[in-house]
Scaffold this active site. Sequence first.
Site, PDB file in Angstrom:
ATOM      1  N   ASP A 178       0.887  -1.158   0.000  1.00 38.25           N
ATOM      2  CA  ASP A 178       0.000   0.000   0.000  1.00 38.25           C
ATOM      3  C   ASP A 178       0.920   1.202   0.000  1.00 38.25           C
ATOM      4  O   ASP A 178       1.858   1.281   0.801  1.00 38.25           O
ATOM      5  CB  ASP A 178      -0.925   0.013   1.216  1.00 38.25           C
ATOM      6  CG  ASP A 178      -2.015   1.073   1.068  1.00 38.25           C
ATOM      7  OD1 ASP A 178      -2.556   1.210  -0.044  1.00 38.25           O
ATOM      8  OD2 ASP A 178      -2.319   1.772   2.057  1.00 38.25           O
TER       9      ASP A 178
ATOM     10  N   PHE B 141       3.702   6.277 -13.001  1.00 32.22           N
ATOM     11  CA  PHE B 141       2.245   6.353 -12.858  1.00 32.22           C
ATOM     12  C   PHE B 141       1.932   7.118 -11.578  1.00 32.22           C
ATOM     13  O   PHE B 141       2.828   7.528 -10.855  1.00 32.22           O
ATOM     14  CB  PHE B 141       1.616   4.949 -12.846  1.00 32.22           C
ATOM     15  CG  PHE B 141       2.181   4.008 -11.817  1.00 32.22           C
ATOM     16  CD1 PHE B 141       1.598   3.873 -10.573  1.00 32.22           C
ATOM     17  CD2 PHE B 141       3.311   3.252 -12.093  1.00 32.22           C
ATOM     18  CE1 PHE B 141       2.109   3.011  -9.620  1.00 32.22           C
ATOM     19  CE2 PHE B 141       3.840   2.372 -11.151  1.00 32.22           C
ATOM     20  CZ  PHE B 141       3.231   2.256  -9.909  1.00 32.22           C
TER      21      PHE B 141
ATOM     22  N   HIS C 232      10.375   4.594  -3.225  1.00 32.55           N
ATOM     23  CA  HIS C 232       9.802   4.111  -1.970  1.00 32.55           C
ATOM     24  C   HIS C 232       9.553   2.610  -2.004  1.00 32.55           C
ATOM     25  O   HIS C 232       9.893   1.882  -1.077  1.00 32.55           O
ATOM     26  CB  HIS C 232       8.515   4.870  -1.665  1.00 32.55           C
ATOM     27  CG  HIS C 232       7.520   4.893  -2.794  1.00 32.55           C
ATOM     28  ND1 HIS C 232       7.849   5.268  -4.076  1.00 32.55           N
ATOM     29  CD2 HIS C 232       6.197   4.579  -2.842  1.00 32.55           C
ATOM     30  CE1 HIS C 232       6.774   5.193  -4.852  1.00 32.55           C
ATOM     31  NE2 HIS C 232       5.768   4.776  -4.127  1.00 32.55           N
TER      32      HIS C 232
ATOM     33  N   TYR D 236       1.394   9.880  -9.041  1.00 34.06           N
ATOM     34  CA  TYR D 236       1.859  11.250  -8.867  1.00 34.06           C
ATOM     35  C   TYR D 236       3.284  11.466  -9.388  1.00 34.06           C
ATOM     36  O   TYR D 236       3.861  12.537  -9.179  1.00 34.06           O
ATOM     37  CB  TYR D 236       1.797  11.639  -7.383  1.00 34.06           C
ATOM     38  CG  TYR D 236       0.395  11.639  -6.809  1.00 34.06           C
ATOM     39  CD1 TYR D 236      -0.405  12.787  -6.849  1.00 34.06           C
ATOM     40  CD2 TYR D 236      -0.147  10.495  -6.239  1.00 34.06           C
ATOM     41  CE1 TYR D 236      -1.681  12.791  -6.320  1.00 34.06           C
ATOM     42  CE2 TYR D 236      -1.435  10.480  -5.707  1.00 34.06           C
ATOM     43  CZ  TYR D 236      -2.200  11.637  -5.751  1.00 34.06           C
ATOM     44  OH  TYR D 236      -3.472  11.632  -5.235  1.00 34.06           O
TER      45      TYR D 236
END
Length: 200
Positions: free
Chosen positions: A72, A155, A183, A157
């Site tokens: 997530d 993709f 990240h 942001y």
Amino acid sequence: MRLLVASRNAKKLRELQRILDAAGIVGVQLLGLDEVEPYDEAPETAPDFEGNALAKAHDGAAATGLACLADDSGITVDALNGMPGVLSARWAGRHGDDAANTALLLAQLADVPDERRGAAFVSAVALVVPDVGEHVVLGRWSGRITRSPAGAGGFGYDPVFVPDGEDRSAAEMGAEEKDGSSHRGRALAQLVPVLRELSR
């Protein structure tokens, strides 16, 4: 071994495959959600990335009996007190509408000066292995929000996010280039030792 990746996003599967390849891990067959029998997926209702990732990984492992990896992720913006956060994919109201989400974010930051446009992409990745255990790791990629989109890659942001130390947006960076610093790449790298052990 077969590893379920709880996603229908082909880019995420390719990203994980590149990381496995770079780490020299062989013998892991990645399966996306479109490659297994459909099952009920719980809504993402946790207040944090870790909770949502872990819930998705548990759902996948329970439904298929396979080891399941789920993530997530989203963007946190300093001037918006950490939002959109877990709401990143549906910030503009409809899940996965990248253009609308990005346009809304830029509109909300229209009057925010450059020095206060700090942001970070955050990714929680959970791995649940039936009858063995669970792992949850967190990766963070700091940067700033631009005033207009740039680049056609990536993709979400990516077109409005410039990482620290860069003058290009994440959408202007190559896929392999992003793997080592993004990240999700940072989070997945923490799971490499676990995946290597499971692949033996």
